[in-house]
Write a protein that holds these residues in place. Structure first.
Motif, PDB file in Angstrom:
ATOM      1  N   SER A  17     -35.868 -23.808  23.288  1.00  0.00           N
ATOM      2  CA  SER A  17     -35.154 -24.039  24.543  1.00  0.00           C
ATOM      3  C   SER A  17     -35.112 -22.770  25.383  1.00  0.00           C
ATOM      4  O   SER A  17     -35.144 -21.654  24.855  1.00  0.00           O
ATOM      5  CB  SER A  17     -33.711 -24.488  24.266  1.00  0.00           C
ATOM      6  N   ARG A  19     -33.162 -21.532  29.376  1.00  0.00           N
ATOM      7  CA  ARG A  19     -32.400 -21.915  30.551  1.00  0.00           C
ATOM      8  C   ARG A  19     -32.795 -21.018  31.708  1.00  0.00           C
ATOM      9  O   ARG A  19     -32.651 -19.790  31.622  1.00  0.00           O
ATOM     10  CB  ARG A  19     -30.896 -21.830  30.319  1.00  0.00           C
ATOM     11  N   ARG A  67     -35.600 -34.219  28.459  1.00  0.00           N
ATOM     12  CA  ARG A  67     -35.705 -32.869  27.849  1.00  0.00           C
ATOM     13  C   ARG A  67     -35.107 -31.790  28.737  1.00  0.00           C
ATOM     14  O   ARG A  67     -34.560 -30.810  28.233  1.00  0.00           O
ATOM     15  CB  ARG A  67     -37.173 -32.533  27.575  1.00  0.00           C
ATOM     16  N   GLN A  82     -31.936 -26.371  32.357  1.00  0.00           N
ATOM     17  CA  GLN A  82     -31.912 -26.280  30.897  1.00  0.00           C
ATOM     18  C   GLN A  82     -33.110 -27.030  30.369  1.00  0.00           C
ATOM     19  O   GLN A  82     -33.272 -28.229  30.635  1.00  0.00           O
ATOM     20  CB  GLN A  82     -30.619 -26.893  30.353  1.00  0.00           C
ATOM     21  N   MET A  83     -33.948 -26.336  29.623  1.00  0.00           N
ATOM     22  CA  MET A  83     -35.189 -26.916  29.107  1.00  0.00           C
ATOM     23  C   MET A  83     -35.130 -26.946  27.591  1.00  0.00           C
ATOM     24  O   MET A  83     -35.077 -25.885  26.955  1.00  0.00           O
ATOM     25  CB  MET A  83     -36.388 -26.102  29.595  1.00  0.00           C
ATOM     26  N   ASN A  84     -35.120 -28.133  27.032  1.00  0.00           N
ATOM     27  CA  ASN A  84     -35.084 -28.321  25.583  1.00  0.00           C
ATOM     28  C   ASN A  84     -36.368 -28.973  25.097  1.00  0.00           C
ATOM     29  O   ASN A  84     -37.126 -29.539  25.895  1.00  0.00           O
ATOM     30  CB  ASN A  84     -33.887 -29.187  25.198  1.00  0.00           C
ATOM     31  N   SER A  85     -36.589 -28.904  23.802  1.00  0.00           N
ATOM     32  CA  SER A  85     -37.779 -29.524  23.192  1.00  0.00           C
ATOM     33  C   SER A  85     -39.041 -29.153  23.957  1.00  0.00           C
ATOM     34  O   SER A  85     -39.859 -30.011  24.300  1.00  0.00           O
ATOM     35  CB  SER A  85     -37.612 -31.048  23.155  1.00  0.00           C
ATOM     36  N   LEU A  86     -39.184 -27.865  24.212  1.00  0.00           N
ATOM     37  CA  LEU A  86     -40.305 -27.407  25.015  1.00  0.00           C
ATOM     38  C   LEU A  86     -41.635 -27.641  24.316  1.00  0.00           C
ATOM     39  O   LEU A  86     -41.737 -27.558  23.081  1.00  0.00           O
ATOM     40  CB  LEU A  86     -40.139 -25.936  25.355  1.00  0.00           C
TER      41      LEU A  86
END
Length: 119
Positions: A17, A19, A67, A82-86
Motif C-alpha cells: 500500500s 498513500r 483498491r 490511498q492505494m491498496n493491493s498494488l
C-alpha cells in the motif's frame, strides 16, 4: 491560480500500500473537482479517481475500483489517494489536478510523483 504539490510516492512490493497526498494552495476557492491521474511509460494519461472539492461525489476507474480510495481533508485543503493491493501495472507517475468547472478539462496540475510496484 491553484498550486498543487504531490507527495507519498515510492517503491513498494506487489500487494502493498501507499498513500499519495496532494496539497492545494492559492485560489482554492475556485476548485470544483480534484482528480488523480497516472501515466505509465508509453501509455496515455488516465484518470484513476476524482472527488468534488466538497469531498463528495467520488469517481474511480474500473482498474482501481475496490483498491484505491480518494478522500479530502477540508481543514488542510489536501486530497489523498490511498492505494491498496498494488499491482505492477499500477506503476506510473501519478499527478493530481484541479478543475474549476463541473465539466471540461482540468486546469491546474502538480509536478507528479513516481509510484513503482515490484513483482
Amino acid at each position: 491560480q491553484v498550486h498543487l504539490v504531490e507527495s507519498g510516492g515510492g517503491l513498494v512490493q506487489a500487494g502493498g500500500s501507499l498513500r499519495l497526498s496532494c496539497a492545494a494552495s492559492g485560489r482554492t476557492f475556485s476548485i470544483y473537482r480534484m482528480g488523480w491521474f497516472r501515466q505509465a511509460p508509453g501509455k496515455e494519461r488516465e484518470l484513476t479517481a476524482a472527488v468534488n472539492w466538497s469531498g463528495t461525489n467520488t469517481y474511480y476507474a474500473d482498474s482501481v475500483k475496490g483498491r484505491f480510495t480518494i478522500s479530502k481533508d477540508n481543514a488542510k485543503d489536501t486530497v489523498y489517494l490511498q492505494m491498496n493491493s498494488l499491482k505492477p501495472e499500477d506503476t506510473a507517475v501519478y499527478y493530481c489536478a484541479a478543475r474549476r468547472a463541473a465539466v471540461g478539462q482540468y486546469n491546474d496540475w502538480g509536478q507528479g510523483t513516481q509510484v513503482t510496484v515490484s513483482s
